[in-house]
Design a protein around this motif. Structure first.
Motif, PDB file in Angstrom:
ATOM      1  N   ILE A  21       0.843  -1.209   0.000  1.00 44.44           N
ATOM      2  CA  ILE A  21       0.000   0.000   0.000  1.00 44.44           C
ATOM      3  C   ILE A  21       0.870   1.247   0.000  1.00 44.44           C
ATOM      4  O   ILE A  21       0.598   2.214  -0.722  1.00 44.44           O
ATOM      5  CB  ILE A  21      -0.946   0.007   1.217  1.00 44.44           C
ATOM      6  N   LEU A  22       1.919   1.240   0.809  1.00 35.74           N
ATOM      7  CA  LEU A  22       2.806   2.401   0.866  1.00 35.74           C
ATOM      8  C   LEU A  22       3.489   2.640  -0.479  1.00 35.74           C
ATOM      9  O   LEU A  22       3.656   3.784  -0.901  1.00 35.74           O
ATOM     10  CB  LEU A  22       3.853   2.212   1.969  1.00 35.74           C
ATOM     11  N   LEU A  23       3.867   1.563  -1.164  1.00 31.80           N
ATOM     12  CA  LEU A  23       4.466   1.706  -2.494  1.00 31.80           C
ATOM     13  C   LEU A  23       3.453   2.280  -3.484  1.00 31.80           C
ATOM     14  O   LEU A  23       3.804   3.115  -4.328  1.00 31.80           O
ATOM     15  CB  LEU A  23       4.976   0.348  -2.986  1.00 31.80           C
ATOM     16  N   SER A  24       2.203   1.840  -3.376  1.00 31.63           N
ATOM     17  CA  SER A  24       1.149   2.388  -4.238  1.00 31.63           C
ATOM     18  C   SER A  24       0.958   3.872  -3.964  1.00 31.63           C
ATOM     19  O   SER A  24       0.726   4.664  -4.885  1.00 31.63           O
ATOM     20  CB  SER A  24      -0.168   1.643  -4.009  1.00 31.63           C
ATOM     21  N   MET A  25       1.077   4.255  -2.690  1.00 29.81           N
ATOM     22  CA  MET A  25       0.924   5.663  -2.328  1.00 29.81           C
ATOM     23  C   MET A  25       2.088   6.495  -2.845  1.00 29.81           C
ATOM     24  O   MET A  25       1.914   7.647  -3.245  1.00 29.81           O
ATOM     25  CB  MET A  25       0.791   5.805  -0.816  1.00 29.81           C
ATOM     26  N   ILE A  26       3.292   5.902  -2.842  1.00 31.16           N
ATOM     27  CA  ILE A  26       4.454   6.611  -3.391  1.00 31.16           C
ATOM     28  C   ILE A  26       4.245   6.865  -4.880  1.00 31.16           C
ATOM     29  O   ILE A  26       4.505   7.960  -5.387  1.00 31.16           O
ATOM     30  CB  ILE A  26       5.741   5.809  -3.136  1.00 31.16           C
ATOM     31  N   ASP A  27       3.758   5.831  -5.591  1.00 28.13           N
ATOM     32  CA  ASP A  27       3.461   5.998  -7.017  1.00 28.13           C
ATOM     33  C   ASP A  27       2.418   7.091  -7.227  1.00 28.13           C
ATOM     34  O   ASP A  27       2.532   7.912  -8.144  1.00 28.13           O
ATOM     35  CB  ASP A  27       2.955   4.681  -7.612  1.00 28.13           C
ATOM     36  N   LEU A  28       1.400   7.095  -6.358  1.00 24.89           N
ATOM     37  CA  LEU A  28       0.340   8.094  -6.448  1.00 24.89           C
ATOM     38  C   LEU A  28       0.889   9.502  -6.252  1.00 24.89           C
ATOM     39  O   LEU A  28       0.572  10.428  -7.010  1.00 24.89           O
ATOM     40  CB  LEU A  28      -0.744   7.809  -5.403  1.00 24.89           C
ATOM     41  N   LEU A  29       1.750   9.645  -5.234  1.00 24.16           N
ATOM     42  CA  LEU A  29       2.334  10.956  -4.950  1.00 24.16           C
ATOM     43  C   LEU A  29       3.258  11.407  -6.075  1.00 24.16           C
ATOM     44  O   LEU A  29       3.302  12.595  -6.407  1.00 24.16           O
ATOM     45  CB  LEU A  29       3.103  10.909  -3.624  1.00 24.16           C
ATOM     46  N   MET A  30       3.995  10.454  -6.675  1.00 25.64           N
ATOM     47  CA  MET A  30       4.882  10.804  -7.788  1.00 25.64           C
ATOM     48  C   MET A  30       4.075  11.296  -8.988  1.00 25.64           C
ATOM     49  O   MET A  30       4.468  12.249  -9.667  1.00 25.64           O
ATOM     50  CB  MET A  30       5.725   9.588  -8.187  1.00 25.64           C
ATOM     51  N   GLU A  31       2.929  10.665  -9.235  1.00 25.72           N
ATOM     52  CA  GLU A  31       2.064  11.109 -10.340  1.00 25.72           C
ATOM     53  C   GLU A  31       1.521  12.504 -10.066  1.00 25.72           C
ATOM     54  O   GLU A  31       1.432  13.334 -10.976  1.00 25.72           O
ATOM     55  CB  GLU A  31       0.919  10.113 -10.521  1.00 25.72           C
TER      56      GLU A  31
END
Length: 383
Positions: free
Chosen positions: A281-291
């Motif tokens: 989930i944290l990795l998905s959130m990092i991807d989200l924040l990068m986008e």
């Protein structure tokens, strides 16, 4: 049972009742003793187990086991997002000294100053923003990361999450906690209308299979954000009859599709299709924040391009006005040279020349307006 003003365990004075649930009652108490001076007079929360609802001896034993498990869990977890307890926080209290066999199971824990997210939602009368949602989701995932190596919470909902004045979220009410090493079936407890979990937030596997996994907490967390982002209880939405997907997105139009997809990922009907762990989930959130950062970067780049175009247009206008003022000044100087004017007229024309030159250099964009106003003034005075 417990009375306001009563002194418990020769240490805690009961101030007021805070709430009551299926398993326990909670009270605000004042610590009259404290292990150290910092605890003296400090307000805390007293949680008292309610056994009067359970007449069956085996049922009472199971409820006491759950309560004692909560105590042990809170003693082991040290995180600002989890209420603190002290080594002697659990004790048995005998309200009636004439009946030593009639005792209460008690737990004293840190009192969290603030509101539950359910109270916050009602008090503010507004939905949370996407920035708030990302921040709160990150905080709660970090708290679950602390819990999940050994335990499951099993009752995540807005009523069990508090927000401190500094914005720190705290996950409370570990009464339904389960050790990951145990295969605990909740069928016996649910048979007496006392369920672990809350309808609308409870995952299908806990209702159907009466079993919980780390992904069960993710489902409840996703449903919690449905409530926070839409303002509606998850039970108020309809579901797809085949896929069991919740139709809720139309009530959260202020949220990006990326975040909505992540929330739906947490709420997949089959627990095997949800994130495997908190790290995912944290990795998905990092991807989200990068986008989001990329989108913002492109947005500001577009603004810079627009500003550059505007600046170029500004420079073009500025250059044109300056050239016009120079030509006008040369024309006036030529008149002064060719014609023999009286002395005071020459001084006046020289003043006009210098004024036009000065204004065109310092206020190039205001120069046409200045010329227009001077022209009107001269006409009005009929010079």
């Amino acid at each position: 049972m417990i009375q306001i003003g009563q002194e418990i365990h020769n240490r805690y004075k009961v101030i007021k009742k805070l709430g009551s649930g299926n398993f326990s009652q909670t009270f605000e108490v004042e610590d009259l003793l404290g292990i150290n001076s910092s605890n003296l007079g400090k307000r805390k929360v007293l949680k008292v187990l309610k056994l009067s609802y359970y007449s069956n001896s085996k049922m009472r034993e199971k409820v006491v086991e759950l309560f004692q498990r909560e105590v042990e869990v809170l003693k082991q977890l040290t995180h600002p997002g989890i209420p603190r307890v002290e080594p002697d926080s659990y004790f048995r209290f005998v309200p009636n000294k004439n009946n030593q066999d009639d005792f209460l199971h008690c737990l004293v824990m840190e009192k969290i100053d603030g509101l539950t997210l359910e109270e916050w939602l009602r008090q503010n009368n507004q939905l949370i923003t996407e920035a708030q949602a990302i921040d709160w989701l990150k905080q709660l995932i970090v708290i679950l990361k602390e819990i999940h190596p050994k335990y499951l919470h099993r009752d995540i909902k807005p009523d069990n999450i508090m927000i401190r004045p500094n914005g720190q979220l705290v996950l409370i009410d570990f009464g339904a906690v389960k050790a990951l090493t145990q295969k605990y079936i909740i069928q016996q407890i649910t048979s007496q209308n006392t369920s672990i979990g809350t309808l609308g937030y409870m995952p299908p596997e806990m209702m159907n299979e009466q079993e919980a996994y780390p992904q069960s907490d993710f489902f409840s967390l996703g449903r919690t954000f449905v409530r926070l982002l839409s303002g509606k209880h998850p039970s108020d939405f309809t579901q797809d009859l085949q896929t069991q997907q919740l139709f809720w997105r139309n009530e959260a139009t202020h949220i990006s599709e990326r975040l909505l997809n992540l929330i739906d990922f947490l709420m997949e009907p089959d627990w095997k299709n949800r994130p495997k762990n908190t790290q995912e989930i944290l990795l998905s959130m990092i991807d989200l924040l990068m986008e989001i950062i990329d989108d913002n970067h492109n947005y500001y780049n577009n603004i810079l391009i627009i500003r550059r175009v505007k600046h170029s247009n500004y420079n073009f206008i500025k250059s044109g006005v300056l050239i016009f003022s120079i030509v006008l000044n040369l024309f006036l100087i030529g008149l002064l040279i060719k014609v023999d004017y009286p002395r005071h007229v020459v001084v006046l024309l020289m003043f006009v020349v210098l004024s036009i030159l000065f204004i065109s250099l310092v206020f190039p964009l205001e120069f046409p307006l200045f010329i227009k106003r001077v022209y009107k003034l001269l006409l009005s005075r009929k010079i």
